[in-house]
Design an enzyme around this catalytic site. Structure first.
Site, PDB file in Angstrom:
ATOM      1  N   TYR A 241     -13.107  75.289  74.588  1.00 49.49           N
ATOM      2  CA  TYR A 241     -13.469  75.372  73.178  1.00 49.49           C
ATOM      3  C   TYR A 241     -12.263  74.924  72.328  1.00 49.49           C
ATOM      4  O   TYR A 241     -11.133  75.336  72.591  1.00 49.49           O
ATOM      5  CB  TYR A 241     -13.848  76.824  72.860  1.00 49.49           C
ATOM      6  CG  TYR A 241     -14.176  77.053  71.421  1.00 49.49           C
ATOM      7  CD1 TYR A 241     -15.342  76.533  70.869  1.00 49.49           C
ATOM      8  CD2 TYR A 241     -13.320  77.776  70.596  1.00 49.49           C
ATOM      9  CE1 TYR A 241     -15.635  76.735  69.537  1.00 49.49           C
ATOM     10  CE2 TYR A 241     -13.614  77.980  69.262  1.00 49.49           C
ATOM     11  CZ  TYR A 241     -14.774  77.452  68.737  1.00 49.49           C
ATOM     12  OH  TYR A 241     -15.066  77.648  67.425  1.00 49.49           O
TER      13      TYR A 241
ATOM     14  N   LYS B 233     -22.544  83.564  69.564  1.00 44.28           N
ATOM     15  CA  LYS B 233     -23.460  82.593  70.158  1.00 44.28           C
ATOM     16  C   LYS B 233     -24.687  83.319  70.750  1.00 44.28           C
ATOM     17  O   LYS B 233     -25.405  83.948  70.017  1.00 44.28           O
ATOM     18  CB  LYS B 233     -22.702  81.753  71.176  1.00 44.28           C
ATOM     19  CG  LYS B 233     -21.320  81.266  70.668  1.00 44.28           C
ATOM     20  CD  LYS B 233     -21.403  80.325  69.481  1.00 44.28           C
ATOM     21  CE  LYS B 233     -20.065  80.089  68.788  1.00 44.28           C
ATOM     22  NZ  LYS B 233     -18.960  79.661  69.630  1.00 44.28           N
TER      23      LYS B 233
ATOM     24  N   ASP C 293     -14.046  82.644  79.901  1.00 45.84           N
ATOM     25  CA  ASP C 293     -14.834  82.651  78.665  1.00 45.84           C
ATOM     26  C   ASP C 293     -16.295  82.467  79.095  1.00 45.84           C
ATOM     27  O   ASP C 293     -16.682  81.399  79.554  1.00 45.84           O
ATOM     28  CB  ASP C 293     -14.355  81.507  77.758  1.00 45.84           C
ATOM     29  CG  ASP C 293     -15.044  81.500  76.405  1.00 45.84           C
ATOM     30  OD1 ASP C 293     -16.208  81.943  76.326  1.00 45.84           O
ATOM     31  OD2 ASP C 293     -14.431  81.036  75.424  1.00 45.84           O
TER      32      ASP C 293
ATOM     33  N   ARG D 297     -10.263 101.821  62.843  1.00 45.81           N
ATOM     34  CA  ARG D 297      -9.621 100.688  63.532  1.00 45.81           C
ATOM     35  C   ARG D 297      -9.436 101.049  65.002  1.00 45.81           C
ATOM     36  O   ARG D 297      -9.667 100.243  65.893  1.00 45.81           O
ATOM     37  CB  ARG D 297      -8.277 100.311  62.881  1.00 45.81           C
ATOM     38  CG  ARG D 297      -7.473  99.335  63.742  1.00 45.81           C
ATOM     39  CD  ARG D 297      -6.406  98.533  63.005  1.00 45.81           C
ATOM     40  NE  ARG D 297      -5.700  99.241  61.970  1.00 45.81           N
ATOM     41  CZ  ARG D 297      -4.774 100.175  62.176  1.00 45.81           C
ATOM     42  NH1 ARG D 297      -4.420 100.516  63.409  1.00 45.81           N
ATOM     43  NH2 ARG D 297      -4.198 100.783  61.148  1.00 45.81           N
TER      44      ARG D 297
HETATM   45  C1  LIG Z   1     -17.523  79.631  69.504  1.00 48.13           C
HETATM   46  C2  LIG Z   1     -16.697  79.803  70.710  1.00 48.13           C
HETATM   47  C3  LIG Z   1     -15.487  80.496  70.670  1.00 48.13           C
HETATM   48  C4  LIG Z   1     -14.925  81.070  69.387  1.00 48.13           C
HETATM   49  O1  LIG Z   1     -15.698  82.126  68.912  1.00 48.13           O
HETATM   50  P1  LIG Z   1     -15.874  82.520  67.350  1.00 48.13           P
HETATM   51  O2  LIG Z   1     -16.838  83.630  67.403  1.00 48.13           O
HETATM   52  O3  LIG Z   1     -16.370  81.291  66.648  1.00 48.13           O
HETATM   53  O4  LIG Z   1     -14.517  82.910  66.867  1.00 48.13           O
HETATM   54  C5  LIG Z   1     -14.795  80.659  71.859  1.00 48.13           C
HETATM   55  N1  LIG Z   1     -15.246  80.157  73.012  1.00 48.13           N
HETATM   56  C6  LIG Z   1     -16.397  79.457  73.084  1.00 48.13           C
HETATM   57  C7  LIG Z   1     -16.853  78.910  74.392  1.00 48.13           C
HETATM   58  C8  LIG Z   1     -17.160  79.258  71.943  1.00 48.13           C
HETATM   59  O5  LIG Z   1     -18.293  78.558  72.011  1.00 48.13           O
END
Ligand SMILES: *Cc1c(COP(=O)(O)O)cnc(C)c1O
Length: 388
Positions: free
Chosen positions: A102, A199, A174, A50
Site C-alpha cells: 500500500y 475497507k 497486512d 484513550r
Molecule cells: C487502505 C489501506 C491501508 C491504510 O488504511 P487507512 O484506513 O486508509 O489508513 C493500509 N493497507 C492497505 C492494504 C490498504 O488498502
C-alpha cells in the site's frame, strides 16, 4: 466465546458480546472520556478512554478472536495501526517490505520513520530466496501484503513466518485485502496482523479505522503501551459501526468473491484486455500457495486495457462503478494506482514492479453482477480509439 465452531457465527457472536447489565444484544456506544472511581485506585477496569473504552474493547476482543490471536487493538485508521506497529522498531532497525505494498505504508517508512533512523528494503516477497538474501543483522521485521496491492501478488505466509523465526524477526501481515473470513495469517505463524478496517471490515465506505492483532502476551503488552502512549485510538461510535459491519462480513465477502470471479473471467476473455491480475486464476503464479493459505482468491483484481483504448475515457464513461480511492465497500470502485493510491511511490519503482500508467484496479462490489459487467462493457467499448 459462545457455543459455536464456525467463523460465520464468530462474526456475529464473537468477542465481548452484548451488554450484561441490560441484556442488550449489542454493545452500547460508551460515549465517555472518563469513568468515576469509587475511591483512590478503585475502579471498574476503565479509567480514561484513550487507555480503554468498553465499546472499543468489544471490537478489539472480536477481531482478536476472528484472527485467532490473543489481543486486538483498534486505531483511528489503518495507517495509525501500521504506525503503531512500526513503533515497535528503533533507530538503526530495518524492515523488509513487499515490493507493491500500500502506498501509504511505503510513504510512512520513506518520509516519516526514515527521519528516526528506521530503514526499509523493498523485496519481491513472493520469492522467499530473495527475502532470505535481504536479511542482514539490522533487519528486524518483515511486512507483507498477500495478495499485494495493486498487483495481487501472493506471498507464502508460512514461508515468511519460518524465515522470521529463523532470523529472529517480527513478521507482520497486512490482511486488509482478505479479512479473517478468507485468510488468518496467525494460523500460518505470522506474529502481527494489521488491517485497514476502512475497507472490507467496515464494508460500507462510511468510516476510517485500523486494527492490529497479536498472538503473544509480551507483544500485546508492548502494543497496548504504544496505543495508549501515542493515542491514535478508534472512537466509540466508529468501534460500534465496525462491530455492526463485521456481523455481515461473511455474506458480503461471499458475494464480493462470486462477483469478482465472474468479472475476472469476463475480462480475461475480452479482446480489449491486455493483462489481468487475479489470484483466483489457476494459471496465476501464486495460485497454489494462495489456495493453501486462503479460502479463495478474494475480490480485488487489476487489469490493463490494450493500447487501442484510452483509459481516461474508460474511467469517464463508467456510470455504476465509481472512480474512487479505497476498496472493499459494497459498491464497486475503480482506481488508477499510478496517479491515485500509489502516486507516492517513485515512478521508476512503480514501472519496475508493474504498476504502469495503464493499470486499472477494480474492487468488485456486491451489486447485481449483470449491472456491473454491463457498465464495464460499455465503458471499454467507448474507450476504444476511433482510428483503431
Ligand atoms: C487502505 C489501506 C491501508 C491504510 O488504511 P487507512 O484506513 O486508509 O489508513 C493500509 N493497507 C492497505 C492494504 C490498504 O488498502
Amino acid at each position: 466465546m459462545g457455543t459455536y465452531e464456525h467463523i460465520e457465527s464468530a462474526l456475529i457472536h464473537g468477542g465481548i458480546y452484548g451488554d450484561k447489565t441490560t441484556g442488550a444484544v449489542n454493545t452500547p456506544i460508551y460515549q465517555t472520556s472518563t469513568y468515576e472511581q469509587e475511591s483512590l485506585g478503585k475502579h471498574k477496569g476503565y479509567e480514561y478512554s484513550r487507555t480503554g473504552n468498553p465499546t472499543r474493547a468489544a471490537l478489539e476482543s472480536l477481531i482478536a478472536e476472528l484472527e485467532r490471536g490473543t489481543a486486538g487493538f483498534a486505531f483511528a485508521s489503518g495507517m495509525a495501526a501500521i504506525a503503531a506497529v512500526l513503533s515497535l522498531l528503533k533507530s538503526g532497525d530495518n524492515v523488509i517490505i513487499s515490493d507493491n505494498v500500500y502506498g501509504g505504508t511505503f510513504r510512512i517508512l520513506d518520509k516519516v520513520w526514515g527521519n528516526f533512523g528506521i530503514g526499509y528494503k523493498i523485496v519481491d516477497t513472493s520469492d522467499l530466496t530473495a527475502v532470505e538474501r535481504a536479511v542482514t543483522p539490522d533487519v528486524k521485521a518483515i511486512l507483507v501484503e498477500t495478495p499485494s496491492n495493486p498487483l495481487l501478488t501472493i506471498t507464502d505466509l508460512a514461508g515468511i513466518a519460518r524465515l522470521a523465526k529463523k532470523y529472529g524477526l517480527l513478521s507482520i501481515a497486512d490482511n486488509t485485502f482478505m479479512t479473517p473470513y478468507l485468510q488468518r495469517p496467525i494460523e500460518h505463524g505470522i506474529d502481527i496482523v494489521v488491517h485497514s478496517a476502512t475497507k472490507y471490515l467496515g464494508g460500507h465506505s462510511d468510516l476510517i479505522a485500523g486494527l492490529v492483532v497479536v498472538n503473544d502476551n509480551s507483544l500485546a503488552e508492548r502494543l497496548g503501551f504504544i496505543q495508549n502512549a501515542t493515542g491514535g485510538i478508534l472512537q466509540p461510535f466508529d468501534s460500534f459501526l465496525l462491530i455492526r459491519s463485521i456481523k455481515t462480513l461473511g455474506i458480503r465477502m461471499d458475494r464480493h468473491v462470486e462477483n469478482a470471479a465472474h468479472i475476472a473471467d469476463y475480462l480475461k476473455a475480452h479482446e480489449g484486455v491486455k493483462k489481468i491480475y487475479y489470484p483466483g486464476f489457476p494459471d496465476n503464479s501464486g495460485y497454489e500457495i494462495n489456495r493453501q493459505q486462503a479460502k479463495n482468491g478474494g475480490a480485488m483484481l487489476s487489469f490493463e486495457l490494450t493500447e487501442e483504448h484510452d483509459i481516461r475515457i474508460f474511467f469517464d464513461e463508467l456510470r455504476l462503478v465509481a472512480l474512487a480511492e479505497s476498496l472493499g465497500g459494497v459498491e464497486s470502485l475503480v482506481c488508477h494506482p499510478a496517479s491515485m493510491t500509489h502516486a507516492s511511490i517513485p515512478q521508476d519503482i512503480r514501472e519496475k514492479v508493474g504498476i504502469t500508467e495503464r493499470l486499472i484496479r477494480l474492487s468488485v462490489g456486491i451489486e447485481n453482477i449483470e449491472d456491473i459487467r454491463n457498465d464495464i462493457e460499455q465503458a471499454i467499448k467507448k474507450s476504444k480509439r476511433a482510428n483503431s
